[in-house]
Design a protein around this motif. Structure first.
Motif, PDB file in Angstrom:
ATOM      1  N   LEU A 214      36.923 -17.326   9.879  1.00 27.70           N
ATOM      2  CA  LEU A 214      35.663 -17.262   9.129  1.00 27.70           C
ATOM      3  C   LEU A 214      34.493 -16.973  10.067  1.00 27.70           C
ATOM      4  O   LEU A 214      33.610 -16.167   9.745  1.00 27.70           O
ATOM      5  CB  LEU A 214      35.438 -18.582   8.387  1.00 27.70           C
ATOM      6  CG  LEU A 214      34.163 -18.674   7.534  1.00 27.70           C
ATOM      7  CD1 LEU A 214      34.175 -17.608   6.447  1.00 27.70           C
ATOM      8  CD2 LEU A 214      34.041 -20.070   6.919  1.00 27.70           C
ATOM      9  N   SER A 215      34.510 -17.604  11.252  1.00 23.78           N
ATOM     10  CA  SER A 215      33.441 -17.370  12.227  1.00 23.78           C
ATOM     11  C   SER A 215      33.460 -15.931  12.712  1.00 23.78           C
ATOM     12  O   SER A 215      32.404 -15.300  12.877  1.00 23.78           O
ATOM     13  CB  SER A 215      33.579 -18.331  13.406  1.00 23.78           C
ATOM     14  OG  SER A 215      33.482 -19.668  12.986  1.00 23.78           O
ATOM     15  N   VAL A 216      34.696 -15.412  12.937  1.00 19.40           N
ATOM     16  CA  VAL A 216      34.808 -14.016  13.385  1.00 19.40           C
ATOM     17  C   VAL A 216      34.247 -13.078  12.326  1.00 19.40           C
ATOM     18  O   VAL A 216      33.514 -12.116  12.644  1.00 19.40           O
ATOM     19  CB  VAL A 216      36.270 -13.673  13.702  1.00 19.40           C
ATOM     20  CG1 VAL A 216      36.431 -12.173  13.923  1.00 19.40           C
ATOM     21  CG2 VAL A 216      36.741 -14.430  14.945  1.00 19.40           C
ATOM     22  N   ALA A 217      34.569 -13.374  11.060  1.00 14.62           N
ATOM     23  CA  ALA A 217      34.053 -12.522   9.992  1.00 14.62           C
ATOM     24  C   ALA A 217      32.534 -12.607   9.900  1.00 14.62           C
ATOM     25  O   ALA A 217      31.843 -11.589   9.766  1.00 14.62           O
ATOM     26  CB  ALA A 217      34.683 -12.928   8.652  1.00 14.62           C
ATOM     27  N   VAL A 218      31.999 -13.833   9.976  1.00 16.00           N
ATOM     28  CA  VAL A 218      30.542 -14.011   9.900  1.00 16.00           C
ATOM     29  C   VAL A 218      29.865 -13.325  11.074  1.00 16.00           C
ATOM     30  O   VAL A 218      28.853 -12.622  10.918  1.00 16.00           O
ATOM     31  CB  VAL A 218      30.188 -15.509   9.866  1.00 16.00           C
ATOM     32  CG1 VAL A 218      28.683 -15.707  10.015  1.00 16.00           C
ATOM     33  CG2 VAL A 218      30.672 -16.141   8.570  1.00 16.00           C
ATOM     34  N   LEU A 219      30.426 -13.517  12.282  1.00 15.14           N
ATOM     35  CA  LEU A 219      29.832 -12.900  13.465  1.00 15.14           C
ATOM     36  C   LEU A 219      29.905 -11.374  13.404  1.00 15.14           C
ATOM     37  O   LEU A 219      28.977 -10.676  13.844  1.00 15.14           O
ATOM     38  CB  LEU A 219      30.522 -13.412  14.730  1.00 15.14           C
ATOM     39  CG  LEU A 219      30.258 -14.886  15.078  1.00 15.14           C
ATOM     40  CD1 LEU A 219      31.100 -15.309  16.271  1.00 15.14           C
ATOM     41  CD2 LEU A 219      28.784 -15.103  15.380  1.00 15.14           C
ATOM     42  N   SER A 220      31.011 -10.868  12.863  1.00 19.01           N
ATOM     43  CA  SER A 220      31.145  -9.414  12.757  1.00 19.01           C
ATOM     44  C   SER A 220      30.093  -8.836  11.820  1.00 19.01           C
ATOM     45  O   SER A 220      29.446  -7.825  12.122  1.00 19.01           O
ATOM     46  CB  SER A 220      32.547  -9.045  12.268  1.00 19.01           C
ATOM     47  OG  SER A 220      33.527  -9.492  13.179  1.00 19.01           O
ATOM     48  N   VAL A 221      29.924  -9.499  10.665  1.00 17.85           N
ATOM     49  CA  VAL A 221      28.913  -9.029   9.717  1.00 17.85           C
ATOM     50  C   VAL A 221      27.513  -9.159  10.318  1.00 17.85           C
ATOM     51  O   VAL A 221      26.674  -8.263  10.204  1.00 17.85           O
ATOM     52  CB  VAL A 221      29.011  -9.820   8.394  1.00 17.85           C
ATOM     53  CG1 VAL A 221      27.851  -9.458   7.464  1.00 17.85           C
ATOM     54  CG2 VAL A 221      30.338  -9.533   7.716  1.00 17.85           C
ATOM     55  N   THR A 222      27.265 -10.305  10.987  1.00 22.21           N
ATOM     56  CA  THR A 222      25.957 -10.513  11.615  1.00 22.21           C
ATOM     57  C   THR A 222      25.695  -9.470  12.684  1.00 22.21           C
ATOM     58  O   THR A 222      24.580  -8.931  12.799  1.00 22.21           O
ATOM     59  CB  THR A 222      25.885 -11.917  12.225  1.00 22.21           C
ATOM     60  OG1 THR A 222      26.130 -12.888  11.206  1.00 22.21           O
ATOM     61  CG2 THR A 222      24.513 -12.176  12.834  1.00 22.21           C
ATOM     62  N   LEU A 223      26.742  -9.185  13.485  1.00 20.98           N
ATOM     63  CA  LEU A 223      26.583  -8.181  14.534  1.00 20.98           C
ATOM     64  C   LEU A 223      26.301  -6.807  13.943  1.00 20.98           C
ATOM     65  O   LEU A 223      25.454  -6.060  14.457  1.00 20.98           O
ATOM     66  CB  LEU A 223      27.848  -8.133  15.396  1.00 20.98           C
ATOM     67  CG  LEU A 223      27.857  -7.107  16.533  1.00 20.98           C
ATOM     68  CD1 LEU A 223      26.710  -7.380  17.506  1.00 20.98           C
ATOM     69  CD2 LEU A 223      29.204  -7.130  17.269  1.00 20.98           C
ATOM     70  N   ALA A 224      27.009  -6.479  12.858  1.00 23.23           N
ATOM     71  CA  ALA A 224      26.774  -5.176  12.227  1.00 23.23           C
ATOM     72  C   ALA A 224      25.344  -5.074  11.699  1.00 23.23           C
ATOM     73  O   ALA A 224      24.671  -4.046  11.852  1.00 23.23           O
ATOM     74  CB  ALA A 224      27.775  -4.957  11.096  1.00 23.23           C
ATOM     75  N   ILE A 225      24.871  -6.168  11.076  1.00 25.99           N
ATOM     76  CA  ILE A 225      23.498  -6.164  10.576  1.00 25.99           C
ATOM     77  C   ILE A 225      22.499  -6.019  11.718  1.00 25.99           C
ATOM     78  O   ILE A 225      21.530  -5.251  11.643  1.00 25.99           O
ATOM     79  CB  ILE A 225      23.218  -7.455   9.778  1.00 25.99           C
ATOM     80  CG1 ILE A 225      24.078  -7.484   8.506  1.00 25.99           C
ATOM     81  CG2 ILE A 225      21.733  -7.584   9.429  1.00 25.99           C
ATOM     82  CD1 ILE A 225      23.992  -8.782   7.736  1.00 25.99           C
ATOM     83  N   ASP A 226      22.747  -6.751  12.814  1.00 25.49           N
ATOM     84  CA  ASP A 226      21.837  -6.673  13.967  1.00 25.49           C
ATOM     85  C   ASP A 226      21.836  -5.281  14.581  1.00 25.49           C
ATOM     86  O   ASP A 226      20.787  -4.781  15.004  1.00 25.49           O
ATOM     87  CB  ASP A 226      22.235  -7.703  15.024  1.00 25.49           C
ATOM     88  CG  ASP A 226      21.936  -9.130  14.572  1.00 25.49           C
ATOM     89  OD1 ASP A 226      21.126  -9.280  13.644  1.00 25.49           O
ATOM     90  OD2 ASP A 226      22.509 -10.066  15.141  1.00 25.49           O
ATOM     91  N   LEU A 227      23.016  -4.657  14.641  1.00 26.75           N
ATOM     92  CA  LEU A 227      23.076  -3.304  15.212  1.00 26.75           C
ATOM     93  C   LEU A 227      22.283  -2.308  14.361  1.00 26.75           C
ATOM     94  O   LEU A 227      21.595  -1.430  14.884  1.00 26.75           O
ATOM     95  CB  LEU A 227      24.542  -2.864  15.328  1.00 26.75           C
ATOM     96  CG  LEU A 227      25.375  -3.568  16.415  1.00 26.75           C
ATOM     97  CD1 LEU A 227      26.824  -3.127  16.339  1.00 26.75           C
ATOM     98  CD2 LEU A 227      24.797  -3.278  17.807  1.00 26.75           C
TER      99      LEU A 227
END
Length: 356
Positions: A214-227
């Protein structure tokens, strides 16, 4: 006797503090004895807020605090740890710190064989002032606290937050009493929720694996948004820079190379408006003051190279010259009046108006 152990920030060393017989004892490193430890978090790593919270239940208060922290923080709420304290007043202290930072602190302490009773932000060691700000040196760094704020003492930051009000430096006796009080009953402990101190626990590996994914998924989405945000900001910054260069080229003298638009425009503005507060601002203040006083006439005006303005004044009474001087001083200028003379029913003289 409880030991206050200051968590190192950057390349700083471990430091400790104790209060014995109303005296503050300090040292470097980690004490070798088995005294209970309260860890002190660096002031710059924790954001402090104060707010009135509904506390019909602890969970309700923390939920309200998380909403406030999410509105005031630029970081995603999932990456923040929020703790609520109690200092015996209507407003309760709220500490906001990165969850990863809390993990690193506890890991660092565990590697040193320490399980702290609490983790307290450094500003919370100072007494809460009723008004203004107080300051003290704690763990080798300056710390400032106000009635609803607490932060690291940094020259420019402190002046901005305090609006120029100089913090009062605590004497050693007051500091010792405050530290001893916090050692007995911390007003805010960051060890809450997932970071609360536990004596026994069992690892649920299935839950851990689910949380990791779940953390990996949240971080991936957060990273994509930040990028995406970074890319938009980058494109927008390039467009704004190009527009600023174009505008600067139109505003600067013909043929001047644009290297730093803001600095070059500021320099030209300073040359155009003159020294001090400039010709326009200074003379406008003089005319406004003269216009507001009946019986006062302006007979001469000379703008000096240093920004001063020499004015000749004629009035129908001596008190009017004093009223004019006070009006200009109220407008933010320093006024030096010369000798006024009375002739044919008129009082005449000169004044020098200078910027403060």
């Amino acid at each position: 006797m409880t030991t206050l152990l200051f968590l190192p920030s950057g390349d700083a060393e471990w430091r400790w503090m104790r209060v014995a017989d109303a005296r503050v004892e300090e040292g470097l490193g980690i004490p070798a004895d088995d005294a209970p430890v309260i860890a002190i978090a660096p002031a710059e790593a924790v954001t402090l807020h104060w707010a009135e919270l509904p506390m019909r239940s602890t969970a309700q208060g923390i939920a309200a605090a998380r909403i406030l922290a999410g509105e005031a923080s630029a970081s995603p709420l999932a990456e923040l740890h929020v703790a609520v304290g109690d200092e015996g007043s209507a407003e309760r202290p709220i500490g906001v710190v990165g969850a990863a930072t809390m993990h690193s602190w506890l890991t660092m302490l565990a590697s040193a064989g320490i399980d702290p009773l609490a983790i307290v932000p450094a500003p919370m060691l100072l007494p809460r002032p009723e008004q203004g700000y107080v300051r003290a040196e704690l763990g080798g760094s300056g710390v400032v606290r106000g009635s609803s704020s607490g932060f690291a003492d940094e020259d420019r930051l402190t002046e901005l937050v305090t609006h120029g009000i100089a913090p009062e430096t605590l004497d050693r006796t007051t500091l010792a009493a405050s530290v001893a009080r916090v050692a007995d009953a911390p007003g805010l402990d960051l060890r809450q929720g997932p970071f609360a101190r536990r004596k026994r626990f069992a690892i649920d590996w299935a839950l851990v694996r689910r949380l990791v994914w779940l953390s990996v998924a949240v971080l991936s989405v957060t990273l994509a948004i930040d990028l995406v945000k970074i890319a938009r900001y980058d494109f927008g910054a390039d467009a704004l820079q190009a527009r600023a260069d174009a505008l600067a080229g139109q505003s600067l003298p013909r043929g001047e190379t644009v290297t730093d638009p803001a600095r070059q425009l500021d320099e030209r503005l300073a040359r155009v408006r003159g020294p001090g507060q400039g010709f326009s601002a200074t003379t406008a203040a003089v005319f406004a003051a003269v216009r507001g006083l009946p019986g006062v006439d302006l007979t001469a005006l000379d703008f000096q190279a240093n920004g001063d303005v020499r004015i000749g004044v004629a009035t129908d009474r001596e008190s009017a010259a004093t009223d004019l001087k006070r009006a200009l001083e109220a407008a933010g200028f320093t006024v030096r009046a010369g000798v006024f003379q009375s002739n044919a029913g008129r009082v005449t003289g000169e004044m020098t108006v200078s910027p403060r």
